[in-house]
Motif scaffolding. Structure first.
Motif, PDB file in Angstrom:
ATOM      1  N   PRO A   1       0.666  -1.306   0.113  1.00 12.40           N
ATOM      2  CA  PRO A   1       0.004  -0.099  -0.024  1.00 12.40           C
ATOM      3  C   PRO A   1       0.961   1.147   0.046  1.00 12.40           C
ATOM      4  N   GLU A   2       2.219   1.374   0.721  1.00  9.01           N
ATOM      5  CA  GLU A   2       2.779   2.556   0.423  1.00  9.01           C
ATOM      6  C   GLU A   2       3.441   2.992  -0.704  1.00  9.01           C
ATOM      7  N   HIS A   3       3.512   1.799  -1.548  1.00  6.52           N
ATOM      8  CA  HIS A   3       3.950   2.290  -2.993  1.00  6.52           C
ATOM      9  C   HIS A   3       3.042   2.598  -3.730  1.00  6.52           C
ATOM     10  N   VAL A   4       1.778   3.019  -3.494  1.00  7.55           N
ATOM     11  CA  VAL A   4       0.605   3.300  -4.394  1.00  7.55           C
ATOM     12  C   VAL A   4      -0.254   4.280  -3.790  1.00  7.55           C
ATOM     13  N   LYS A   5      -1.003   5.029  -4.525  1.00 13.80           N
ATOM     14  CA  LYS A   5      -1.923   5.889  -4.018  1.00 13.80           C
ATOM     15  C   LYS A   5      -3.056   5.582  -4.921  1.00 13.80           C
ATOM     16  N   ILE A   6      -4.512   5.456  -4.350  1.00 18.53           N
ATOM     17  CA  ILE A   6      -5.691   5.210  -4.935  1.00 18.53           C
ATOM     18  C   ILE A   6      -6.145   6.459  -5.619  1.00 18.53           C
ATOM     19  N   ILE A   7      -6.215   6.613  -7.019  1.00 21.33           N
ATOM     20  CA  ILE A   7      -6.781   8.012  -7.488  1.00 21.33           C
ATOM     21  C   ILE A   7      -8.258   7.857  -8.132  1.00 21.33           C
ATOM     22  N   GLY A   8      -8.655   6.680  -8.108  1.00 23.00           N
ATOM     23  CA  GLY A   8     -10.083   6.476  -8.930  1.00 23.00           C
ATOM     24  C   GLY A   8     -10.414   4.907  -8.631  1.00 23.00           C
ATOM     25  N   ARG A   9     -11.835   4.625  -8.762  1.00 25.88           N
ATOM     26  CA  ARG A   9     -12.228   3.352  -9.250  1.00 25.88           C
ATOM     27  C   ARG A   9     -13.766   3.493  -9.951  1.00 25.88           C
ATOM     28  N   THR A  10     -13.926   2.150 -10.546  1.00 23.27           N
ATOM     29  CA  THR A  10     -15.291   2.330 -11.244  1.00 23.27           C
ATOM     30  C   THR A  10     -16.355   2.669 -10.359  1.00 23.27           C
ATOM     31  N   ARG A  11     -17.711   3.063 -10.762  1.00 27.77           N
ATOM     32  CA  ARG A  11     -18.595   3.378 -10.189  1.00 27.77           C
ATOM     33  C   ARG A  11     -19.166   1.846  -9.757  1.00 27.77           C
ATOM     34  N   ASP A  12     -19.319   1.291 -10.874  1.00 27.10           N
ATOM     35  CA  ASP A  12     -20.230  -0.294 -10.906  1.00 27.10           C
ATOM     36  C   ASP A  12     -19.361  -1.195 -11.185  1.00 27.10           C
ATOM     37  N   TRP A  13     -19.976  -2.531 -11.051  1.00 29.55           N
ATOM     38  CA  TRP A  13     -19.266  -3.714 -11.706  1.00 29.55           C
ATOM     39  C   TRP A  13     -19.246  -3.578 -13.171  1.00 29.55           C
ATOM     40  N   LEU A  14     -18.247  -4.053 -13.657  1.00 33.12           N
ATOM     41  CA  LEU A  14     -18.037  -4.388 -15.279  1.00 33.12           C
ATOM     42  C   LEU A  14     -17.817  -5.773 -15.362  1.00 33.12           C
TER      43      LEU A  14
END
Length: 191
Positions: free
Chosen positions: A62-75
């Motif tokens: 986790p310390e190697h990355v930063k979450i900047i977004g995710r999909t709203r729904d399941w694809l």
């Protein structure tokens, strides 16, 4: 763990470097390239599954990355029968995925493809954002298109990480049309 429609809950990971290139892994002993992805275990949130899969498949923590977004729904994508193990054929249809867009804040040398006893990848490289659509296995192409398109909006926002701006906020037209057709077909199937 399958849902009622035969789809396995899963996460997909698009990892960006400072130049907005995506991390692209070559599957072990195959000439097949893809983004990291994996199943969500019972009791796990999509975010927990994403961090577990990220570590298992890339060695990144986790310390190697930063979450900047995710999909709203399941694809969703369906897996052709000839790729499905005989014992689950008829019950299993494919994957439903929540996709995460991550910014690499660690270094390339933090990637460790041997972090798990069962490595998924034996090579990796950075690629331009839309290139994976041209080379990913065909049955995943629509989902990759939708995930890349939905998550591309986060790339152009100002981020604290100081990453460069992305030059291509839209996919090539021929690929965009295929994704729209795929999405329309999926929406019609679920009516």
């Amino acid at each position: 763990m399958l849902d009622r429609e035969g789809f396995r809950p899963n996460v997909g990971i698009i990892l960006l470097n400072a130049n907005n290139q995506v991390w692209w892994g070559k599957r072990v002993r195959e000439h097949s390239w893809q983004f990291p992805q994996g199943g969500i275990k019972y009791g796990e949130s999509p975010e927990q599954a994403m961090f577990r899969e990220l570590e298992e498949e890339t060695g990144l923590l986790p310390e190697h990355v930063k979450i900047i977004g995710r999909t709203r729904d399941w694809l969703r994508y369906e897996v052709p029968d000839h790729f499905i193990k005989r014992e689950i054929r008829g019950h299993y249809r494919g994957q439903k995925q929540i996709w995460f867009l991550l910014r690499m804040v660690g270094r390339d040398c933090d990637v460790n493809l041997r972090a798990s006893n069962h490595p998924e990848f034996d090579a990796w490289r950075w690629h331009e954002y839309w290139v994976p659509l041209d080379v990913v296995i065909e049955f995943k192409r629509g989902v990759y298109q939708l995930a890349l398109q939905e998550l591309s909006r986060y790339i152009n926002r100002n981020e604290n990480s100081g990453g460069g701006r992305h030059r291509h906020s839209r996919p090539p037209a021929k690929l965009e049309n295929k994704a729209v057709e795929s999405q329309k077909t999926e929406q019609e199937e679920h009516k």
